[in-house]
Design an enzyme around this catalytic site. Structure first.
Site, PDB file in Angstrom:
ATOM      1  N   SER A   1       0.841  -1.197   0.000  1.00  0.00           N
ATOM      2  CA  SER A   1       0.000   0.000   0.000  1.00  0.00           C
ATOM      3  C   SER A   1       0.876   1.246   0.000  1.00  0.00           C
ATOM      4  CB  SER A   1      -0.899   0.013   1.236  1.00  0.00           C
ATOM      5  OG  SER A   1      -1.813  -1.058   1.199  1.00  0.00           O
TER       6      SER A   1
ATOM      7  N   GLU B   1      -3.107  -7.659   7.090  1.00  0.00           N
ATOM      8  CA  GLU B   1      -2.690  -7.585   8.496  1.00  0.00           C
ATOM      9  C   GLU B   1      -2.799  -8.948   9.184  1.00  0.00           C
ATOM     10  OE1 GLU B   1      -1.294  -5.017   8.198  1.00  0.00           O
ATOM     11  OE2 GLU B   1      -2.298  -3.232   8.945  1.00  0.00           O
TER      12      GLU B   1
END
Length: 413
Positions: free
Chosen positions: A191, A396
């Site tokens: 990201s 995550e």
């Protein structure tokens, strides 16, 4: 129908709903999904600031950012002026010094305005926290101040093409030559890749396994650092995603965060907070979806009456609200456990991430269903909340890994 369509087109209803939400705690009516319940006055204050910012700066633009794949640098820097660039970074390097619970409250509120952009801000915060927590004083004062103002942006580089959930098997190498490390390898699905200025990279300085991994900061513009093509994604389109590539990339040894072999520990410590953060982003998407559905059921008529009079849809809305509040309670419980460094914090963070990302996505998906054909149009915000929140079950640490961590805690001797 024309009036209904014009009322919702270009997310106009969303802006109005979020503006109303930002003012909720000033009203005489308290809804059971009120996100300020249980917060102290200071927390209610910065929550309102975040809701106001989401309604004013993010919600009016989220559709354009999504559909044109725009990285809203200027808006994020405005968020940083409010202290959202380093929410849980210490104050001596420009951070806000807030708790994990405070951080969750802020990210939930911001995510109602744009879940994708808030998710990037949360990753940026995680990177700044890693440097603040594990870096030496020189590193903290060099890197953290421009990250907290978002003059510079950060990306977290752990995942590789061949190592996702099995992060300890990563192959990107960093071999020391004099006062530099020479990095070779690549990272996947990063990201902010290509746009960020600072890359917090987990790489192998030693032998195999977790103990051979170190954490090194690589700055944009370093020779040997390059980027892959911009990925086309289902959601999260307001933040670019690219591969990050290292080809004989020479980085000063002074950029190593912590000691050699400490990188995997740093990565996992960061992800504990990252799981609370991304769960909070899911919570914001779900909260906005419930508000939009609430309004839609009151306005939309079928069979001569508002949809709100249908007992079936009432029950659906009640289930959505219940899942929303349960998710919020789990997230906030885990945030407090992480702040207090409790022994069960890893499991509680995993539980919160698992439960909230799955249930909040289900809320967003149900909101789309209850909007009927309108929900499938890109003129309506519910579809974007659904698309942007789907990936939270993967990143995550996938939710399958969350189940592993929870069961490991339960079965320990």
């Amino acid at each position: 129908m024309a009036m209904l369509r014009s009322g919702y087109r270009r997310f106009g209803c969303l802006r109005a709903a979020l503006k109303s939400l930002a003012q909720t705690h000033h009203r005489s009516i308290t809804f059971c999904i009120d996100p300020s319940l249980g917060l102290n006055e200071e927390q209610k204050g910065f929550q309102k600031v975040a809701f106001d910012f989401a309604a004013r700066e993010m919600a009016p633009n989220m559709a354009e950012w999504d559909q044109k794949e725009l990285f809203p640098v200027d808006v994020m820097r405005k968020a940083a002026q409010l202290g959202f660039g380093g929410v849980y970074v210490r104050t001596d390097v420009g951070g806000s010094g807030l708790s994990r619970l405070d951080t969750s409250v802020i990210f939930e509120a911001l995510a109602t305005g744009c879940t994708s952009t808030t998710a990037y801000i949360s990753i940026h915060n995680m990177c700044a926290w890693m440097i603040d927590s594990f870096g030496n004083e020189e590193q903290r004062h060099k890197f953290c101040p421009p990250l907290c103002t978002m003059e510079k942006f950060a990306s977290y580089c752990l995942t590789e093409p061949g190592s996702g959930s099995d992060a300890a098997s990563l192959l990107t190498s960093a071999k020391q030559q004099g006062d530099h490390y020479i990095l070779n390898g690549s990272k996947a699905f990063i990201s902010g890749g290509g746009e960020s200025d600072i890359y917090v990279v987990m790489c192998r300085t030693g032998g195999s396994g977790a103990k051979g991994i170190s954490c090194i900061v690589v700055e944009k513009g370093t020779p040997g650092l390059s980027f892959g093509k911009k990925e086309k994604k289902v959601g999260w389109n307001s933040q670019p995603t690219r591969a990050v590539i290292f080809e004989d990339c020479a980085v000063p040894v002074a950029n190593r965060i912590g000691t050699e072999g400490q990188g995997f520990l740093i990565a996992m410590k960061g992800l504990n907070g990252g799981r609370i953060n991304v769960a909070s982003c899911s919570l914001g998407a779900a909260h906005a979806s419930v508000i939009l559905t609430q309004e839609h059921l009151k306005v939309r008529k079928q069979f001569g009456a508002p949809l709100a009079r249908s007992q079936y849809l009432q029950f659906q809305l009640a289930d959505m609200a219940t899942k929303l509040v349960a998710s919020r309670l789990m997230i906030r419980t885990a945030a407090v456990a992480l702040q207090e460094e409790r022994e069960d914090a890893v499991a509680l963070c995993s539980m919160a991430k698992l439960f909230a990302t799955e249930e909040c996505f289900a809320i967003c998906n149900q909101a789309l269903q209850m909007h009927g054909g309108y929900g499938y149009l890109k003129d309506y915000a519910v579809q974007q909340y659904m698309r942007d929140s789907r990936v939270h079950q993967i990143l995550e640490g996938s939710n399958e890994v969350m189940r592993m961590l929870i069961s490991r805690n339960l079965l320990q001797d």
